[in-house]
Enzyme design. Sequence first.
Site, short mmCIF file in Angstrom:
data_model
loop_
_atom_site.label_atom_id
_atom_site.label_comp_id
_atom_site.label_asym_id
_atom_site.label_seq_id
_atom_site.Cartn_x
_atom_site.Cartn_y
_atom_site.Cartn_z
N CYS A 195 -101.90 39.59 -34.75
CA CYS A 195 -101.52 38.96 -36.09
C CYS A 195 -100.72 40.51 -36.61
O CYS A 195 -100.66 41.20 -36.98
CB CYS A 195 -102.45 38.66 -36.62
SG CYS A 195 -101.86 38.43 -38.07
N HIS A 201 -100.73 33.70 -46.42
CA HIS A 201 -98.95 34.96 -47.39
C HIS A 201 -98.66 33.58 -48.29
O HIS A 201 -98.30 32.66 -48.47
CB HIS A 201 -97.80 35.39 -46.60
CG HIS A 201 -97.29 34.31 -45.50
ND1 HIS A 201 -98.07 34.18 -44.69
CD2 HIS A 201 -95.89 34.18 -45.84
CE1 HIS A 201 -97.13 33.61 -43.86
NE2 HIS A 201 -95.63 33.47 -44.43
P1 5GP Z 1 -93.17 32.39 -43.12
O1 5GP Z 1 -91.78 31.97 -42.31
O2 5GP Z 1 -94.68 32.17 -42.27
O3 5GP Z 1 -93.33 31.09 -44.66
O4 5GP Z 1 -92.88 34.22 -43.79
C1 5GP Z 1 -93.12 34.93 -43.35
C2 5GP Z 1 -92.56 35.90 -44.09
O5 5GP Z 1 -92.63 37.29 -43.22
C3 5GP Z 1 -90.90 35.85 -43.91
O6 5GP Z 1 -90.52 35.96 -45.25
C4 5GP Z 1 -90.12 37.10 -43.28
O7 5GP Z 1 -89.18 37.45 -43.53
C5 5GP Z 1 -91.44 38.30 -42.98
N1 5GP Z 1 -91.54 39.16 -41.94
C6 5GP Z 1 -92.14 38.81 -40.73
N2 5GP Z 1 -92.38 39.60 -40.06
C7 5GP Z 1 -92.51 41.05 -41.00
C8 5GP Z 1 -92.76 42.47 -41.27
O8 5GP Z 1 -92.96 42.79 -40.20
N3 5GP Z 1 -92.94 43.10 -42.43
C9 5GP Z 1 -92.27 42.13 -43.83
N4 5GP Z 1 -92.45 42.61 -44.62
N5 5GP Z 1 -91.92 41.06 -43.83
C10 5GP Z 1 -92.59 40.91 -42.75
ZN ZN Z 2 -103.34 37.93 -39.48
#
Ligand code: 5GP
Ligand code: ZN
Length: 111
Positions: free
Chosen positions: A3, A97
């Site tokens: 993850c 998150h």
């Molecule tokens: P979701 O689409 O799941 O709501 O948001 C996931 C968020 O995590 C996205 O805004 C994406 O840019 C961010 N994200 C994904 N992988 C990484 C990472 O390795 N580092 C950071 N800082 N953000 C990440």
């Molecule tokens: Zn996790």
Amino acid sequence: MDCVFCKIVTGEIPSDKIYEDEDIIAFNDLDPQAPIHFLVIPKKHITSLAQIEESDSALIGRIMLAIQKLASENNLESYRVVTNIGEDGGQTVPHLHFHVLGGRAFHWPPG
Ligand code: 5GP
Ligand code: ZN
């Protein structure tokens, strides 16, 4: 655990961390959608808000207070807090998150 956010918690994947305590970390989003865009997460793996349990109540409450504190530290008076749940909800990382976005005006309804 395979993850991305668990790996950010352990430091295996580097991040631009802005807050950490025993149970929570916050770090800037890799692909910011606003001038300020950070994520606040529990250190323990919970897939999404759909998987929280009664015993997570205090943790979730403390995440909300961390969001409030970090928003205030960033001088945000208006901002948006988002948690995406599942594929159609726009969730791409299956570790709970909360996005905190600020520094510009947001539209409603969201896309
Ligand atoms: P979701 O689409 O799941 O709501 O948001 C996931 C968020 O995590 C996205 O805004 C994406 O840019 C961010 N994200 C994904 N992988 C990484 C990472 O390795 N580092 C950071 N800082 N953000 C990440
Ligand atoms: Zn996790």
